[in-house]
Design an enzyme around this catalytic site. Structure first.
Site, short mmCIF file in Angstrom:
data_model
loop_
_atom_site.label_atom_id
_atom_site.label_comp_id
_atom_site.label_asym_id
_atom_site.label_seq_id
_atom_site.Cartn_x
_atom_site.Cartn_y
_atom_site.Cartn_z
N ASP A 155 0.86 -1.18 0.00
CA ASP A 155 0.00 0.00 0.00
C ASP A 155 0.90 1.24 0.00
O ASP A 155 2.12 1.15 0.12
CB ASP A 155 -0.93 -0.02 1.22
CG ASP A 155 -2.23 0.75 0.98
OD1 ASP A 155 -2.23 1.68 0.15
OD2 ASP A 155 -3.23 0.44 1.63
N GLU B 249 -10.24 6.71 4.99
CA GLU B 249 -9.25 6.06 5.84
C GLU B 249 -9.32 6.53 7.29
O GLU B 249 -10.40 6.69 7.85
CB GLU B 249 -7.86 6.19 5.21
CG GLU B 249 -7.80 5.56 3.82
CD GLU B 249 -6.40 5.43 3.27
OE1 GLU B 249 -5.47 5.07 4.03
OE2 GLU B 249 -6.21 5.67 2.06
#
Length: 627
Positions: free
Chosen positions: A309, A515
Site C-alpha cells: 500500500d 481512511e
C-alpha cells in the site's frame, strides 16, 4: 578465378552478417506467439539487477519524469488520491500524459512498458466527469453480483479511456465494525456477501476462459484492466475499528471471515493483491512472510504480483520510516513484489541493490518478484499495446454508464421505515403536490453525495467538484411541473409549520472522509442534521434520507420520522434516489450491515450471541412501483 573467389567470400560474409543480424533482432520476449513462460524467462535472463529492481518500484505520477523513468528503469507509476494532470483533465489529457511516461519507458534498453495504476474504487473516481457509482457498502445492499460485474466493465472502460490499464480495486475487506473509517469500502459485514461481490473482478478483467489454469492472472484485452484485491488480509477486523490497527483473531477465524473472499478473487484470475497496513495478532502484514509467501503464494497458488500500500513498508516501524532499511528488507523478504514508494525511490533502489549484492536479500527473491510483474504485463498485452486507445475517449462519463449508475443507486437504497402505521405507508411519494419542502445539508451537495475517494482522496463538499445530479435537482426534475419545491437547508420548526407544505424530504448525513480520518467512536449524525430532523419531522410528514458510509445513531429520531431511507454514498446519479422515492421503481435493497441501536453494542454482527439491533442484517422493506 580471383573475381569468383572474391564474390564467394563476399556472399559468405553477407550470409554471416545476415545470420548475426537476424539473431540479434529476434528476442523471444517480444514475440507474442511465443509461450508466456518462455517470454518471461527470456526477458528475465536479459535483465540487469538495476532493471529488475526498477520493475519492483512504483512511484507517484509527480515524480515520473522521463529522466527518472529511464535512469531507474521504473516499472510502475500511480496517481495518488487527487493526483491529476489538471483539475478538469479529460480523457485525452490523461492519456497523453501517461503515454509520455510510457514513451520514456519504451526508450530504455529492453523497452519494458510501465503499468500505470489508480484508485478506481467506485468508478473512475479520481477523474473529472467520470461516472461515480455507489460505494461498496451500498452495492452490498443490492445483493446483485451481475450488477456489480457490469459496474466493473464500465469502470474498466472509463479507466482505459484515460490510458490507465490498472486499478486498485476491489476492496474485499469484511468490515466487522462500522467505527472503521474505511467501512464504506467494504461490501458487507458478512463474508458470503463479500465473496459474491468479487464479481467486480471479471467485470474489470474479463471472464477467465473455462480451460485456463486457476490462480493465474487474466486480462481479456484492451477494454479491460488489471484488478487488485485489497487489503490483504483482515483489514476489516481491526480492534475497535481503528484504521491500520491490529486484527486479533485466531487462524481459523482469519481464514473463515477475512481470507475467504481472496479464494474467489484468485479463482477469478485477479492480477494483483495489495497488502494491508494492519497487523494480525501484532505482526504487520507488510512483513508477514507466512501469510504473503507461504499462504497466498504457495498454498493458494496466487501467480500474480503482490503490491504494497501507499508508503506501506514505511509503516512497518513505529514511528513511520524509523528504520527504512529494515522496512525494505522485511517487506521484500516477506514476499512483496512491487513497492508503492511513492516518493523515496532513490533510497529504496540504493538500499535494495546493496541488500541483494550483500546477500541479505537473495537474487531468487528478486527474480520471483520480477517474474510475477512481467507475467501480469505480458498477460495484459502491454508489450504489444503499451499506449492508450484514442477510440475509447468517449467512454468517460457516457450517458449509458450514468444510466447504469442510476440503476445501482436505486437498487442499493434500503427502506427502513415506511409510515408510522403499517396501514399508512408514506412512500412512494406523489409527484403532484402543491408545495414540497426539501431540507438538510446533503440535499444539494454532490460532493457529500459521493463521499470520500471522489476527485480527491478525502472527498470534497459542494456541487462543482465534478459532473452529476444532486438529489435536490433530481427531485425538481421528477415532480410535476406544477409542484413547488422549496429548499431550506436547516429551517426552524416555526418556519415549517407556517409554510403549509404537503410533505418534506430531509437529506442529512456524514461529511466526506477516507481512511483514518473517518474513524469515529460516536457515529452520530453530524450537526445540524439532528436538529433538522426534529424541526421538520415534528412539524410535517417527512421522509429522512441518510447519506452515510455506514449505519449511524438514529434511534433517538426514528419515532418522529414517517419514513427512513439509508442511501449510503450513492455517487453522481441523484435520479436513482428519486426513482424509488417517487415510485418509478420499488425499493428492493437489503441491509449489508447490522444497524445498531447504540455504539455501546459495537462490534455487533449477524450471528453474535447478543444480537439486539435496531434493524437486523438483511432487513429492508419493499415497495411496488406506483401505477
Amino acid at each position: 578465378m580471383k573475381v569468383l573467389h572474391s564474390i564467394t567470400i563476399f556472399l559468405v560474409l553477407l550470409l554471416c552478417c545476415s545470420v548475426q543480424l537476424s539473431s540479434a533482432e529476434y528476442m523471444k520476449y517480444k514475440d507474442p506467439k511465443a509461450p508466456l513462460k518462455a517470454r518471461i524467462a527470456d526477458l528475465l535472463s536479459r535483465m540487469t539487477l538495476a532493471e529488475k529492481i526498477g520493475q519492483m518500484t512504483q512511484i507517484e505520477r509527480l515524480n515520473a519524469t522521463s529522466d527518472v523513468i529511464q535512469n531507474y528503469f521504473i516499472g510502475s507509476v500511480l496517481s495518488g488520491g487527487g493526483s491529476v494532470p489538471s483539475p478538469t483533465a479529460g480523457a485525452r489529457e490523461w492519456a497523453d500524459h501517461i503515454d509520455t511516461m510510457q514513451k520514456a519507458a519504451l526508450s530504455t534498453r529492453l523497452s519494458i512498458p510501465i503499468i500505470y495504476g489508480i484508485d478506481a474504487v467506485h468508478g473512475h473516481n479520481n477523474v473529472y466527469n467520470a461516472t461515480i457509482f455507489p460505494h461498496n457498502v451500498g452495492l452490498g445492499c443490492t445483493r446483485d453480483p451481475k450488477l456489480v460485474k457490469r459496474i466493473g466493465q464500465v469502470t474498466a472502460l472509463e479507466a482505459r479511456a484515460t490510458g490507465i490499464p490498472y486499478v486498485f480495486a476491489p476492496c474485499i475487506a469484511v468490515c466487522r465494525d462500522p467505527r472503521w473509517g474505511r467501512c464504506y469500502e467494504s461490501y458487507s459485514e458478512d463474508t458470503e456477501v463479500v465473496r459474491q461481490m468479487t464479481e467486480l473482478i471479471p467485470g474489470l478483467q474479463g471472464d477467465v476462459p473455462p480451460n485456463e489454469r486457476k490462480g493465474v492472472p487474466y486480462v481479456a484485452g484492451g477494454k479491460f484492466v488489471a484488478a487488485c484485491a485489497k487489503h490483504y488480509v483482515g483489514d476489516g477486523g481491526t480492534h475497535n475499528g481503528i484504521n491500520e490497527n491490529n486484527t486479533i483473531i485466531d487462524f481459523h477465524g482469519l481464514l473463515s471471515t477475512h481470507m475467504a473472499p481472496y479464494y474467489n478473487a484468485i479463482i477469478k484470475g485477479v492480477s494483483t493483491v495489495m497488502v494491508s497496513y494492519s497487523s494480525w495478532n501484532g505482526e504487520k502484514m507488510h512483513a508477514n512472510h507466512f501469510l504473503v509467501t507461504d499462504f497466498l503464494k504457495k498454498k493458494l497458488n496466487f501467480r500474480g504480483f503482490v503490491i504494497s500500500d501507499w508508503q506501506g513498508i514505511d509503516k512497518i516501524t513505529s514511528p513511520m520510516g524509523a528504520n527504512y532499511s529494515y522496512s525494505i528488507q522485511a517487506s521484500v523478504n516477506a514476499g512483496l513484489d512491487m513497492i508503492m514508494i511513492p516518493y523515496n525511490y532513490f533510497d529504496f533502489v540504493n538500499i535494495l541493490t546493496n541488500f541483494v549484492k550483500s546477500g541479505v536479500i537473495p537474487m531468487s527473491r528478486i527474480d520471483d518478484a520480477v517474474r510475477r510483474i512481467l507475467r501480469v504485463k505480458f498477460i495484459m498485452g502491454l508489450f504489444e499495446n503499451p499506449y492508450s486507445d484514442p477510440t475509447l475517449s468517449d467512454q468517460l462519463g457516457s450517458q449509458e454508464h450514468r444510466e447504469l449508475a442510476r440503476e445501482a443507486v436505486r437498487k442499493s437504497l434500503v427502506l427502513l421505515k415506511n409510515g408510522k402505521s403499517p396501514y399508512e405507508p408514506m412512500l412512494p411519494l406523489p409527484k403532484k403536490s402543491n408545495k414540497v419542502l426539501v431540507a438538510g445539508t446533503h440535499a444539494d451537495n454532490l460532493g457529500c453525495q459521493c463521499g470520500g475517494w471522489t476527485i480527491s482522496w478525502q472527498g470534497l463538499s459542494g456541487n462543482n467538484i465534478t459532473v452529476g445530479t444532486p438529489i435536490l435537482q433530481a427531485i425538481k426534475s421528477t415532480v410535476d411541473p406544477a409542484t413547488q419545491v422549496v429548499f431550506s437547508e436547516n429551517p426552524s420548526a416555526a418556519e415549517v409549520k407556517a409554510a403549509n407544505y404537503d410533505y418534506a424530504i430531509v437529506v442529512v448525513g456524514e461529511q466526506p472522509y477516507a481512511e483514518s480520518a473517518g474513524d469515529n467512536t460516536n457515529l452520530t449524525i453530524p450537526a445540524p442534521g439532528p436538529d433538522t430532523i426534529q424541526n421538520v419531522c415534528t412539524s410535517i410528514k417527512c421522509v429522512v434520507v441518510l447519506i452515510s458510509g455506514r449505519p449511524l445513531v438514529v434511534e433517538p429520531y426514528i419515532g418522529v420520522m414517517d419514513a427512513f431511507v439509508a442511501a449510503w454514498l450513492p455517487g453522481t446519479e441523484g435520479l436513482g434516489v428519486t426513482d424509488v422515492l417517487y415510485g418509478d421503481y420499488g425499493f428492493t435493497g437489503k441491509l449489508s450491515r447490522t444497524w445498531f441501536k447504540s455504539v455501546d453494542q459495537l462490534p455487533m454482527n449477524i450471528g453474535d450471541k447478543h444480537y439486539d439491533p435496531l434493524f437486523p442484517f438483511g432487513f429492508g422493506l419493499r415497495t411496488e412501483p406506483a401505477c
